[in-house]
Write an enzyme that holds these catalytic residues in place. Structure first.
Site, PDB file in Angstrom:
ATOM      1  N   GLN A 249       0.837  -1.191   0.000  1.00  0.00           N
ATOM      2  CA  GLN A 249       0.000   0.000   0.000  1.00  0.00           C
ATOM      3  C   GLN A 249       0.878   1.250   0.000  1.00  0.00           C
ATOM      4  O   GLN A 249       1.962   1.262   0.558  1.00  0.00           O
ATOM      5  CB  GLN A 249      -0.930  -0.011   1.218  1.00  0.00           C
ATOM      6  CG  GLN A 249      -1.970  -1.116   1.154  1.00  0.00           C
ATOM      7  CD  GLN A 249      -2.823  -1.217   2.409  1.00  0.00           C
ATOM      8  OE1 GLN A 249      -2.636  -0.459   3.360  1.00  0.00           O
ATOM      9  NE2 GLN A 249      -3.756  -2.164   2.428  1.00  0.00           N
ATOM     10  N   HIS A 253      -0.444   1.323  -6.436  1.00  0.00           N
ATOM     11  CA  HIS A 253      -1.130   0.216  -7.115  1.00  0.00           C
ATOM     12  C   HIS A 253      -2.642   0.441  -7.199  1.00  0.00           C
ATOM     13  O   HIS A 253      -3.275   0.056  -8.192  1.00  0.00           O
ATOM     14  CB  HIS A 253      -0.830  -1.100  -6.408  1.00  0.00           C
ATOM     15  CG  HIS A 253       0.627  -1.427  -6.359  1.00  0.00           C
ATOM     16  ND1 HIS A 253       1.398  -1.514  -7.492  1.00  0.00           N
ATOM     17  CD2 HIS A 253       1.472  -1.667  -5.311  1.00  0.00           C
ATOM     18  CE1 HIS A 253       2.650  -1.804  -7.152  1.00  0.00           C
ATOM     19  NE2 HIS A 253       2.712  -1.897  -5.836  1.00  0.00           N
ATOM     20  N   GLU A 276     -18.960   1.028  -5.836  1.00  0.00           N
ATOM     21  CA  GLU A 276     -19.902   0.615  -4.799  1.00  0.00           C
ATOM     22  C   GLU A 276     -19.356   0.967  -3.419  1.00  0.00           C
ATOM     23  O   GLU A 276     -18.368   0.411  -2.970  1.00  0.00           O
ATOM     24  CB  GLU A 276     -20.139  -0.895  -4.897  1.00  0.00           C
ATOM     25  CG  GLU A 276     -21.150  -1.451  -3.918  1.00  0.00           C
ATOM     26  CD  GLU A 276     -21.347  -2.942  -4.081  1.00  0.00           C
ATOM     27  OE1 GLU A 276     -21.771  -3.583  -3.102  1.00  0.00           O
ATOM     28  OE2 GLU A 276     -21.069  -3.468  -5.175  1.00  0.00           O
TER      29      GLU A 276
END
Length: 468
Positions: A249, A253, A276
Site C-alpha cells: 500500500q 497500485h 460501490e
C-alpha cells in the site's frame, strides 16, 4: 486451529455433607474486545510463523465479528494470533489463554467465529507450513489465462509489475475465494461477491519473477468489477472491491487499478464507471485522478471559466436566490460519453475544479464558494422541509436586470397534519445551523485536500513532460 490452555486447575472434589449450600457471587465478566486480543499477520516464509515480528495487518474493526458488543467472554489472558500466507492465502490460528470460566456471559465459542472469517482457508499448523513449499498454481493459471492491460502511465518504472484482466471463473474464482478473508478484514462493510453471477471480472496487480523453472507471480492487489446492463443497449462498469495487500500500500497500485479501469471503460465504450460504497481514501484517489483528466479536457473550460467569473463578481448577499455551481447538462453528458465519469462523480469533481480555479486570497470569491457549498448541503440534508409554509423569492431573469428581477410566492401548506413540518424553536435552528456549518467546513477541507493533491500531481506531470 490450535487452542492451548496455559494452566490447568486441579479438579475440585465435592463433599458429601448436608450443610447449607454456600452461594458465592463473583464479578460479572466484562469480556475483552477482539481488537485488544486478536492480531493478524501476513507472512512469506515458514520462519515467520509464530513470530509477532512479521508484517501485522490492521483490520478496520475485528469487534464486529464478535456479536453486537464486539466482546469475547469467558477467557483469562486470551491471545489470538492468525498468520496468513502471502503466497497461498491459507491461514493458521493460534489461540492461547490461562483459563476459562463462565462469569455470567457464557464462554464464547471461538471456532465458528474464526471459521466465519477465514472459512476453508484456516488449516492446522503442519498443513499451513507445508503450503509454503508448493507453487500456487491458481495464481499462475489465472494470470496466464488473462490479458495484460497496457495503457499510458502503466508501470513504466517497473516492467516486472503489470495489471492482468481475468474473467471471474476457474482459477480466478478460486483465487478470489482465497482472498475473501482479507477483503472482510480490510475493506469496511464488504461482503463476498457472488462468483456464480455472470459479468464479474478481476484486475490483478502482479509482479513477475523469472526463475530457472519458469515465471513466478506474486499478487500485490486486485479489483473486482461487474459489467451490468444499462438500458437500452450499453454496459455500465461497477467497481465492487479494490484491495492492495498491506506491504504494497502507498506504492500507487490502487491508482494504477483505477487508471486501468478507466482505460477499459473508454476503449470499450462503456456507458460509465461507478464505485460501490467507496471508502474515504478510495474516493480521494478517484477524485484526484478524475480531476486531472478533466483539467486536460478542453470542453469543460468555457463553463468552468463562467462559474469562476460569477463567483468573483457576484454579491450573493444581494441575490434573491443563491448561485449554484452546477455545470450545464450537455457538458455532463459530454463528460460521461468521453471520459465515462458518471454524473454524481462529475459534480463532485466540478466543485474541486472550481476551488482550484479560485484565488484563495480573494475573500469575496471564497465566501461565495462556501455559500454555494452551504446551500447544496442544506438542500441535501434538510430537503424540502427547510422551506415549507413560507414566502419565497424566485429569481426571474429578464432583459432589464438579471440581478434585481424576481417573483414572490407562498408555498402551499400540506393538508395532512401528519405530514406537516413541525415549527422549530430558535434554539433548535441555531443548533441546526451550527451543525450544518461544521459539515460544510469538513466538506471544504476534503475539497481542499483533493485540490492540493491534484496540484502536486500536475507539477509532477509537467516535470515528466520537460524531461521527455
Amino acid at each position: 486451529m490450535a487452542l492451548k490452555q496455559k494452566d490447568t486447575d486441579a479438579a475440585a472434589t465435592a463433599t458429601g455433607t448436608k450443610k447449607r449450600r454456600r452461594v458465592f457471587f463473583s464479578d460479572t465478566d466484562a469480556g475483552v474486545e477482539a481488537n485488544e486480543c486478536m492480531k493478524v499477520f501476513l507472512v512469506w516464509n515458514p520462519g515467520e510463523v509464530s513470530s509477532v515480528d512479521c508484517t501485522a495487518i490492521q483490520p478496520f474493526d475485528l469487534n464486529h465479528f464478535f456479536g453486537e458488543d464486539g466482546k469475547i467472554y469467558g477467557y483469562k489472558n486470551l491471545k489470538i494470533n492468525v498468520w496468513i500466507s502471502a503466497k497461498s492465502f491459507h491461514g493458521y490460528a493460534d489461540v492461547s489463554f490461562d483459563e476459562t470460566s463462565d462469569g455470567g456471559k457464557g464462554i464464547t465459542d471461538l471456532k465458528p467465529v474464526l471459521q466465519n472469517i477465514f472459512g476453508e482457508n484456516l488449516v492446522e499448523k503442519e498443513e499451513f507450513l507445508h503450503t509454503f513449499s508448493k507453487e500456487c498454481e491458481y495464481i499462475r493459471t489465472a494470470v496466464t489465462n488473462g490479458s495484460a492491460i497496457k495503457h499510458d502511465g502503466s508501470y513504466e518504472s517497473d516492467p516486472a509489475v503489470e495489471i492482468v484482466r481475468v474473467e471471474l471463473q476457474g482459477a480466478a474464482a478460486f483465487l478470489y475465494s482465497r482472498l475473501v478473508p482479507l477483503v472482510l478484514l480490510l475493506v469496511e462493510g464488504s461482503t463476498p461477491i457472488d462468483i456464480g453471477e455472470h459479468g464479474w471480472e478481476m484486475l490483478l496487480v502482479v509482479k513477475k519473477a523469472t526463475q530457472e523453472a519458469g515465471s513466478k507471480f506474486e499478487l500485490l492487489g486486485f479489483a473486482a468489477v461487474h459489467n451490468f446492463y444499462h438500458y437500452p443497449e450499453s454496459i455500465r462498469l461497477r467497481i465492487s472491491q479494490i484491495l492492495v495487500l498491506p506491504p504494497y500500500q502507498g506504492e500507487g497500485h490502487g491508482l494504477g487499478l483505477l487508471e486501468a479501469i478507466n482505460y477499459i471503460a473508454q476503449s470499450e465504450n462503456i456507458y460509465d464507471v461507478t464505485i460501490e460504497s467507496p471508502s474515504d481514501y478510495l474516493q480521494y484517489v478517484r477524485s484526484s485522478i478524475d480531476c486531472l483528466r478533466l483539467l486536460m479536457f478542453d470542453p469543460i473550460k468555457p463553463a468552468l471559466g463562467a462559474i469562476v467569473l460569477s463567483l468573483k463578481e457576484t454579491n450573493l448577499s444581494k441575490r434573491a436566490q443563491s448561485l449554484r455551481m452546477v455545470p450545464p447538462a450537455d457538458l455532463m453528458e459530454t463528460v460521461r460519453q468521453k471520459l465515462k465519469i458518471n454524473k454524481k462523480q462529475f459534480l463532485r469533481c466540478w466543485e474541486i475544479l472550481v476551488f482550484l480555479s479560485l484565488d484563495s486570497q480573494d475573500h469575496k470569491s471564497m465566501d461565495n464558494f462556501r455559500a454555494c457549498i452551504y446551500d447544496r448541503m442544506k438542500g441535501e440534508i434538510l430537503g424540502s422541509a427547510s422551506g415549507t409554509n413560507r414566502k419565497r423569492l424566485l429569481q426571474m431573469p429578464t432583459s432589464f436586470n438579471k440581478e434585481a428581477s424576481f417573483a414572490v410566492y407562498w408555498t402551499q401548506e400540506i393538508e395532512d397534519e401528519d405530514e406537516q413540518t413541525v415549527e422549530q424553536q430558535p434554539e433548535d435552528l441555531k443548533t441546526q445551523e451550527q451543525q450544518l456549518n461544521e459539515l460544510v467546513d469538513i466538506q471544504i477541507e476534503e475539497i481542499a485536500g483533493v485540490a492540493k493533491n491534484v496540484t502536486s500531481r500536475c507539477k509532477d506531470k509537467m516535470t515528466e513532460l520537460v524531461v521527455q
